[in-house]
Design a protein around this motif. Structure first.
Motif, mmCIF file in Angstrom:
data_model
loop_
_atom_site.group_PDB
_atom_site.id
_atom_site.type_symbol
_atom_site.label_atom_id
_atom_site.label_comp_id
_atom_site.label_asym_id
_atom_site.label_seq_id
_atom_site.Cartn_x
_atom_site.Cartn_y
_atom_site.Cartn_z
ATOM 1 N N ARG A 17 0.814 -1.220 0.000
ATOM 2 C CA ARG A 17 0.000 0.000 0.000
ATOM 3 C C ARG A 17 0.844 1.265 0.000
ATOM 4 O O ARG A 17 0.317 2.351 -0.113
ATOM 5 N N ALA A 18 2.149 1.207 0.133
ATOM 6 C CA ALA A 18 3.123 2.304 0.058
ATOM 7 C C ALA A 18 3.834 2.444 1.398
ATOM 8 O O ALA A 18 3.254 2.196 2.462
ATOM 9 N N TYR A 24 9.062 4.979 -1.101
ATOM 10 C CA TYR A 24 8.663 3.620 -1.460
ATOM 11 C C TYR A 24 7.227 3.669 -1.966
ATOM 12 O O TYR A 24 6.298 3.856 -1.181
ATOM 13 N N PRO A 25 7.033 3.514 -3.268
ATOM 14 C CA PRO A 25 5.704 3.754 -3.846
ATOM 15 C C PRO A 25 4.739 2.604 -3.600
ATOM 16 O O PRO A 25 5.117 1.499 -3.213
ATOM 17 N N ARG A 26 3.494 2.886 -3.859
ATOM 18 C CA ARG A 26 2.443 1.880 -3.800
ATOM 19 C C ARG A 26 2.645 0.858 -4.912
ATOM 20 O O ARG A 26 2.942 1.212 -6.067
ATOM 21 N N LEU A 27 2.477 -0.408 -4.575
ATOM 22 C CA LEU A 27 2.489 -1.486 -5.551
ATOM 23 C C LEU A 27 1.081 -2.032 -5.793
ATOM 24 O O LEU A 27 0.792 -2.521 -6.880
ATOM 25 N N ALA A 28 0.245 -1.940 -4.792
ATOM 26 C CA ALA A 28 -1.090 -2.535 -4.848
ATOM 27 C C ALA A 28 -1.903 -1.960 -6.000
ATOM 28 O O ALA A 28 -2.021 -0.745 -6.150
ATOM 29 N N GLY A 29 -2.452 -2.861 -6.815
ATOM 30 C CA GLY A 29 -3.351 -2.449 -7.884
ATOM 31 C C GLY A 29 -2.691 -1.939 -9.142
ATOM 32 O O GLY A 29 -3.385 -1.607 -10.106
ATOM 33 N N TYR A 70 0.578 -10.950 -7.746
ATOM 34 C CA TYR A 70 0.083 -10.827 -6.368
ATOM 35 C C TYR A 70 -0.198 -9.367 -6.022
ATOM 36 O O TYR A 70 -1.284 -9.032 -5.535
ATOM 37 N N PHE A 71 0.769 -8.487 -6.263
ATOM 38 C CA PHE A 71 0.574 -7.086 -5.895
ATOM 39 C C PHE A 71 -0.473 -6.416 -6.776
ATOM 40 O O PHE A 71 -1.227 -5.562 -6.316
ATOM 41 N N GLY A 130 -1.943 9.146 -6.129
ATOM 42 C CA GLY A 130 -1.685 8.348 -4.938
ATOM 43 C C GLY A 130 -0.218 8.081 -4.686
ATOM 44 O O GLY A 130 0.129 7.221 -3.877
ATOM 45 N N LEU A 131 0.665 8.814 -5.389
ATOM 46 C CA LEU A 131 2.108 8.658 -5.198
ATOM 47 C C LEU A 131 2.664 9.860 -4.449
ATOM 48 O O LEU A 131 2.201 10.990 -4.636
ATOM 49 N N PRO A 132 3.676 9.650 -3.609
ATOM 50 C CA PRO A 132 4.257 10.775 -2.871
ATOM 51 C C PRO A 132 4.979 11.756 -3.796
ATOM 52 O O PRO A 132 5.551 11.367 -4.822
ATOM 53 N N ARG A 133 4.948 13.005 -3.413
ATOM 54 C CA ARG A 133 5.607 14.057 -4.190
ATOM 55 C C ARG A 133 7.096 13.776 -4.402
ATOM 56 O O ARG A 133 7.613 13.898 -5.511
#
Length: 204
Positions: A17-18, A24-29, A70-71, A130-133
């Motif tokens: 989820r991040a 460290y970015p989100r991998l989910a979805g 999986y992710f 949904g990613l950090p700046r």
């Protein structure tokens, strides 16, 4: 699978989820093929981050594809965005680049390739919300500086080389401050016509 991805979730958060630190970015979805290609790129030194390369060295393609699947299948809520402490003019500049591009400089809109809702395009173009700046800025910088590469023609490298530091800051600020509106998912490939040639998308 839980044991296999334990090293991933230690940094990328439960279910991918991040991470909490902005790098460290989100991998989910994310699209499966996008995640799979990034694992290959780290393993094969096309994308530079030594801890990832160390973790992936020697792992076979099928093993990595299963991790990507999986992710990609994980569906967890997005947190609310953090508003960037920048001027309204900077946010407007970022919005314009993201949604309209700059034809005079040969810059397509981010939405032209990453989908109208910036949710990505199947099979291998990721969403941008949904990613950090800090992560967004660092990744565009990595494309620009040759630390991140993809299959030729490497469209993101070409686009990043045309962006100024001010452009990158504006894009990172605007994208990271936008809320994710559900359903947020990649578009089908036949629903969009890419304005540039994309080697990663052509690998499907």
């Amino acid at each position: 699978m839980a044991a296999r991805v334990a090293a991933c979730t230690a940094c990328h958060g439960a279910q991918g989820r991040a991470g909490a630190d902005g790098y460290y970015p989100r991998l989910a979805g994310k699209p499966q093929e996008y995640l799979y290609h990034q694992l290959l790129n780290f393993r094969d030194d096309r994308r530079q981050y030594r801890p990832m390369t160390h973790l992936l060295t020697g792992l076979p393609d099928d093993y990595l594809r299963e991790m990507a699947a999986y992710f990609s299948d994980q569906q967890v809520p997005y947190p609310p965005p953090t508003r960037a402490e920048v001027s309204a003019a900077t946010l407007q500049a970022g919005r314009k680049l993201a949604l309209d591009g700059d034809a005079a400089r040969g810059l397509p809109a981010c939405a032209a390739c990453h989908g109208a809702a910036l949710g990505g395009v199947l099979p291998a173009i990721p969403g941008l919300l949904g990613l950090p700046r800090d992560y967004i800025g660092s990744q565009i910088g990595s494309w620009k500086n040759g630390l991140r590469r993809a299959a030729e023609p490497d469209c993101m490298a070409d686009i990043s080389n045309k962006l100024t530091p001010e452009d990158i800051g504006a894009l990172a600020a605007w994208l990271s401050s936008q809320p994710v509106v559900e359903p947020y998912a990649p578009q089908a490939a036949d629903s969009i016509r890419l304005p540039v040639q994309c080697g990663s998308q052509a690998q499907r």
